[in-house]
Design a protein around this motif. Structure first.
Motif, PDB file in Angstrom:
ATOM      1  N   THR A 347      22.278  -8.812 -15.909  1.00  0.00           N
ATOM      2  CA  THR A 347      20.903  -8.419 -14.753  1.00  0.00           C
ATOM      3  C   THR A 347      20.639  -9.278 -13.946  1.00  0.00           C
ATOM      4  N   VAL A 348      20.296  -8.500 -13.253  1.00  0.00           N
ATOM      5  CA  VAL A 348      19.321  -9.165 -11.741  1.00  0.00           C
ATOM      6  C   VAL A 348      17.947  -8.385 -12.018  1.00  0.00           C
ATOM      7  N   TRP A 349      16.820  -9.488 -12.362  1.00  0.00           N
ATOM      8  CA  TRP A 349      16.129  -9.005 -12.794  1.00  0.00           C
ATOM      9  C   TRP A 349      14.763  -9.224 -11.766  1.00  0.00           C
ATOM     10  N   ILE A 350      14.236  -7.856 -11.018  1.00  0.00           N
ATOM     11  CA  ILE A 350      12.762  -7.695 -10.505  1.00  0.00           C
ATOM     12  C   ILE A 350      11.907  -7.758 -11.040  1.00  0.00           C
ATOM     13  N   VAL A 351      10.509  -8.798 -11.110  1.00  0.00           N
ATOM     14  CA  VAL A 351      10.246  -8.674 -11.320  1.00  0.00           C
ATOM     15  C   VAL A 351       8.191  -9.370 -11.258  1.00  0.00           C
ATOM     16  N   GLY A 352       7.152  -9.040 -11.761  1.00  0.00           N
ATOM     17  CA  GLY A 352       6.137  -9.457 -11.132  1.00  0.00           C
ATOM     18  C   GLY A 352       4.920  -9.063 -10.413  1.00  0.00           C
ATOM     19  N   GLY A 353       4.035  -9.141 -10.377  1.00  0.00           N
ATOM     20  CA  GLY A 353       2.968  -8.167  -9.436  1.00  0.00           C
ATOM     21  C   GLY A 353       1.972  -9.176  -9.887  1.00  0.00           C
ATOM     22  N   VAL A 354       0.477  -8.235 -10.597  1.00  0.00           N
ATOM     23  CA  VAL A 354      -0.957  -8.664 -10.748  1.00  0.00           C
ATOM     24  C   VAL A 354      -0.623  -9.168 -12.332  1.00  0.00           C
ATOM     25  N   LEU A 419      17.485  -4.673 -11.647  1.00  0.00           N
ATOM     26  CA  LEU A 419      16.932  -3.542 -12.929  1.00  0.00           C
ATOM     27  C   LEU A 419      15.363  -4.150 -12.119  1.00  0.00           C
ATOM     28  N   LEU A 420      14.293  -3.216 -11.694  1.00  0.00           N
ATOM     29  CA  LEU A 420      12.949  -3.617 -11.306  1.00  0.00           C
ATOM     30  C   LEU A 420      12.360  -3.202 -12.977  1.00  0.00           C
ATOM     31  N   SER A 421      11.715  -4.300 -13.890  1.00  0.00           N
ATOM     32  CA  SER A 421      10.569  -4.159 -14.012  1.00  0.00           C
ATOM     33  C   SER A 421       9.956  -4.943 -14.461  1.00  0.00           C
ATOM     34  N   PRO A 422       8.975  -4.530 -13.703  1.00  0.00           N
ATOM     35  CA  PRO A 422       7.919  -5.861 -13.878  1.00  0.00           C
ATOM     36  C   PRO A 422       6.773  -6.775 -14.476  1.00  0.00           C
ATOM     37  N   ALA A 423       6.897  -5.482 -15.732  1.00  0.00           N
ATOM     38  CA  ALA A 423       6.360  -6.702 -16.668  1.00  0.00           C
ATOM     39  C   ALA A 423       4.492  -7.136 -16.225  1.00  0.00           C
ATOM     40  N   CYS A 424       4.269  -5.965 -14.848  1.00  0.00           N
ATOM     41  CA  CYS A 424       2.876  -6.845 -14.488  1.00  0.00           C
ATOM     42  C   CYS A 424       2.360  -5.492 -13.529  1.00  0.00           C
ATOM     43  N   ALA A 425       1.065  -5.777 -13.237  1.00  0.00           N
ATOM     44  CA  ALA A 425       0.597  -4.134 -12.405  1.00  0.00           C
ATOM     45  C   ALA A 425       0.485  -4.326 -10.757  1.00  0.00           C
ATOM     46  N   SER A 426       0.659  -3.896  -9.815  1.00  0.00           N
ATOM     47  CA  SER A 426       1.135  -2.863  -9.104  1.00  0.00           C
ATOM     48  C   SER A 426       0.419  -3.545  -7.907  1.00  0.00           C
ATOM     49  N   PHE A 427      -0.306  -3.793  -8.228  1.00  0.00           N
ATOM     50  CA  PHE A 427      -1.881  -3.818  -6.791  1.00  0.00           C
ATOM     51  C   PHE A 427      -2.429  -4.920  -6.010  1.00  0.00           C
ATOM     52  N   ASP A 428      -1.708  -5.789  -5.930  1.00  0.00           N
ATOM     53  CA  ASP A 428      -1.127  -7.291  -4.947  1.00  0.00           C
ATOM     54  C   ASP A 428      -0.437  -6.653  -3.875  1.00  0.00           C
ATOM     55  N   LEU A 429       0.687  -6.162  -4.040  1.00  0.00           N
ATOM     56  CA  LEU A 429       1.511  -5.527  -3.251  1.00  0.00           C
ATOM     57  C   LEU A 429       1.173  -4.201  -3.013  1.00  0.00           C
ATOM     58  N   PHE A 430       1.485  -3.380  -3.857  1.00  0.00           N
ATOM     59  CA  PHE A 430       1.695  -2.011  -3.725  1.00  0.00           C
ATOM     60  C   PHE A 430       0.363  -1.148  -4.149  1.00  0.00           C
ATOM     61  N   ASP A 431       0.153   0.321  -3.602  1.00  0.00           N
ATOM     62  CA  ASP A 431      -0.367   1.096  -4.157  1.00  0.00           C
ATOM     63  C   ASP A 431      -1.076   1.412  -5.711  1.00  0.00           C
ATOM     64  N   ASN A 432       0.377   1.288  -6.151  1.00  0.00           N
ATOM     65  CA  ASN A 432       0.262   1.469  -7.752  1.00  0.00           C
ATOM     66  C   ASN A 432       2.157   1.471  -8.412  1.00  0.00           C
ATOM     67  N   TYR A 433       1.657   2.331  -9.100  1.00  0.00           N
ATOM     68  CA  TYR A 433       3.000   1.431 -10.210  1.00  0.00           C
ATOM     69  C   TYR A 433       4.327   2.770  -9.270  1.00  0.00           C
ATOM     70  N   GLU A 434       3.541   3.650  -9.029  1.00  0.00           N
ATOM     71  CA  GLU A 434       4.554   4.902  -8.184  1.00  0.00           C
ATOM     72  C   GLU A 434       5.518   4.113  -6.857  1.00  0.00           C
ATOM     73  N   ASP A 435       3.832   3.905  -5.809  1.00  0.00           N
ATOM     74  CA  ASP A 435       4.331   3.305  -4.521  1.00  0.00           C
ATOM     75  C   ASP A 435       5.557   2.722  -4.608  1.00  0.00           C
ATOM     76  N   ARG A 436       5.239   1.967  -5.980  1.00  0.00           N
ATOM     77  CA  ARG A 436       6.502   0.588  -5.934  1.00  0.00           C
ATOM     78  C   ARG A 436       7.973   0.718  -6.672  1.00  0.00           C
ATOM     79  N   GLY A 437       7.934   1.990  -7.587  1.00  0.00           N
ATOM     80  CA  GLY A 437       8.915   2.668  -8.263  1.00  0.00           C
ATOM     81  C   GLY A 437       9.424   3.312  -6.684  1.00  0.00           C
ATOM     82  N   ARG A 438       9.015   3.726  -5.845  1.00  0.00           N
ATOM     83  CA  ARG A 438       9.254   4.925  -4.478  1.00  0.00           C
ATOM     84  C   ARG A 438       9.799   3.381  -3.261  1.00  0.00           C
TER      85      ARG A 438
END
Length: 447
Positions: A347-354, A419-438
């Motif tokens: 797996t290539v894992w995309i992770v991170g956020g707040v 796999l995008l599975s951030p383990a973090c909140a999204s508010f540093d770069l995105f409106d919310n997790y839905e915005d990040r997922g889309r």
């Protein structure tokens, strides 16, 4: 409940606007105030319903003129304005509490650090398949208050966050579900796990002997709290390790649910959603279905044809035999643990956020076993780099989704997962997790 003539609402999102609609319907004078900018779709609702509102400021004279104040879940109790209101003896409550004052419809309330959205959707799916008139909302979909104002139902199925539960006094779930408790949102709870645990258990605060509490008996935080704090409701545990006279458990790869001399069984291989955590989610939802006396065949068919939840281990596309998976809803370490555990390819894992006070130690064995490369996606990635830099050779830092997905495309080989599975909140770069997922799905489709 005292008669209310004026309510001030802090926050112009789903819960705030829903509360405004319900208050207006009840003949209460409403003033809604948001320190940020209210989205156009909510402005239109407020204008159409002739509700007084403001944004990008708080006119304190109007707020302090109210008998009660409803604050949106995102506003912490420590905010200076909330502290001032409490000092002046003005009641501050949540939308969930306010809405419950005007509804006699029984509630199935679902909370937990992980799995609550899946269980909420699964319970609603079974009820709909059984022809039961139920409305789903709370922390997902429509606000509870909006449903109380505008819809007629026999049941409400509510996802409840700890922030929503913090503001209840008399609200009660006739059937309460606690999926699990793992460290999350600790930045809102003085970085004390015990405070967060107390918050989650507010879901049983007003339960009586005629109510039901469904919970994970394998979860140490839950069982330790229950050992010290007896609850009044009827306990219905579920477990992958133990068996019960009343509750749900595993027997020869079958889910077994026993309740009042009735017995329901279903092979785990028939579940639409696979993995240990989804077996538990199914146990919780099927236990509710048994309480409501839904036909066993309907329960089995519903569990087998459930489509899952957007942004939760959602398979997006296969490109060059690489599977791209959107798990943007994984906003804490435990959710990402489940995601990594379910990966059967490199797996290539995309992770991170707040970061919300994350401790990554539990992920180390899974990362060591399954992750070939890490792509950090956040404003500050230092903690992730420090946690995994010594066990994963390829760690890349990015600060846009498009860049992260392009790098993942280069790093992944045939048969791998991204796999995008951030383990973090999204508010540093995105409106919310839905915005990040889309944004992830859009970037994958552009490859």
């Amino acid at each position: 409940m005292v008669e209310i003539k004026k309510i001030a609402i802090l926050g112009g999102g789903e819960s705030g606007v829903g509360t405004a609609l319900l208050a207006k319907k009840q003949g209460i004078m409403v003033f809604l105030s948001d320190k940020g900018r209210i989205k156009d779709k909510y402005r239109e609702v407020l204008e159409h319903n002739e509700i007084e509102w403001e944004d990008q400021q708080h006119t304190e004279s109007k707020i302090f003129d109210a008998q009660v104040v409803m604050k949106s879940p995102g506003i912490p109790d420590t905010a200076p304005l909330i502290q001032q209101l409490c000092k002046q003896g003005i009641q501050v409550l949540s939308e969930i509490e306010f809405a419950s004052w005007f509804s006699q419809v029984p509630v199935i309330g679902i909370t937990g650090s992980n799995g609550k959205t899946t269980v909420t959707n699964l319970v609603q799916h079974v009820l709909k398949e059984a022809g039961i008139n139920s409305g789903m909302g709370g922390n997902v979909g429509n606000s509870y208050a909006k449903m109380v104002a505008e819809e007629e139902h026999d049941w409400f199925v509510l996802e409840l966050s700890s922030f929503q539960l913090d503001g209840i006094e008399n609200f009660n779930s006739h059937i309460a579900i606690l999926t699990n408790i793992t460290p999350d949102h600790l930045d809102r709870y003085d970085y004390k796990l015990e405070n967060y645990i107390e918050s989650k258990f507010r879901i049983v605060k007003n339960q009586t002997a005629s109510d039901y509490f469904i919970y994970d008996a394998d979860d140490q935080n839950i069982t330790e709290w229950l050992a010290k704090n007896p609850v009044k409701s009827q306990l219905l545990p579920f477990s992958l390790e133990k068996t019960f006279e009343n509750g749900a458990y595993l027997e020869n790869e079958n889910i077994v649910i026993k309740f009042n001399n009735t017995r329901f069984t279903m092979p785990t291989s028939d579940l639409a959603l696979q993995g240990k955590h989804n077996t538990k989610n199914a146990m919780a939802a099927a236990t509710v279905s048994q309480l409501l006396k839904i036909r066993k065949q309907t329960i089995r068919e519903s569990m087998a044809n459930f489509q899952g939840v957007e942004h939760r281990l959602e398979k997006v596309l296969k490109i060059n035999n690489v599977l791209y998976i959107n798990d943007s809803k994984a906003t804490n370490v435990n959710a990402t643990f489940y995601a990594l555990e379910s990966m059967e390819s490199e797996t290539v894992w995309i992770v991170g956020g707040v970061d919300k006070g994350n401790v990554y130690d539990d992920l180390l064995p899974l990362v060591n076993e399954k992750v070939k490369a890490i792509i950090c996606l956040g404003v500050d990635n230092a903690k992730i780099v420090n946690a995994f830099g010594k066990i994963v050779e390829n760690v890349v830092e990015t600060n846009s989704m498009e860049e992260a997905v392009k790098i993942a495309y280069r790093l992944a080989d045939k048969g791998d997962n991204v796999l995008l599975s951030p383990a973090c909140a999204s508010f540093d770069l995105f409106d919310n997790y839905e915005d990040r997922g889309r944004q992830f799905k859009d970037a994958v489709r552009k490859l």
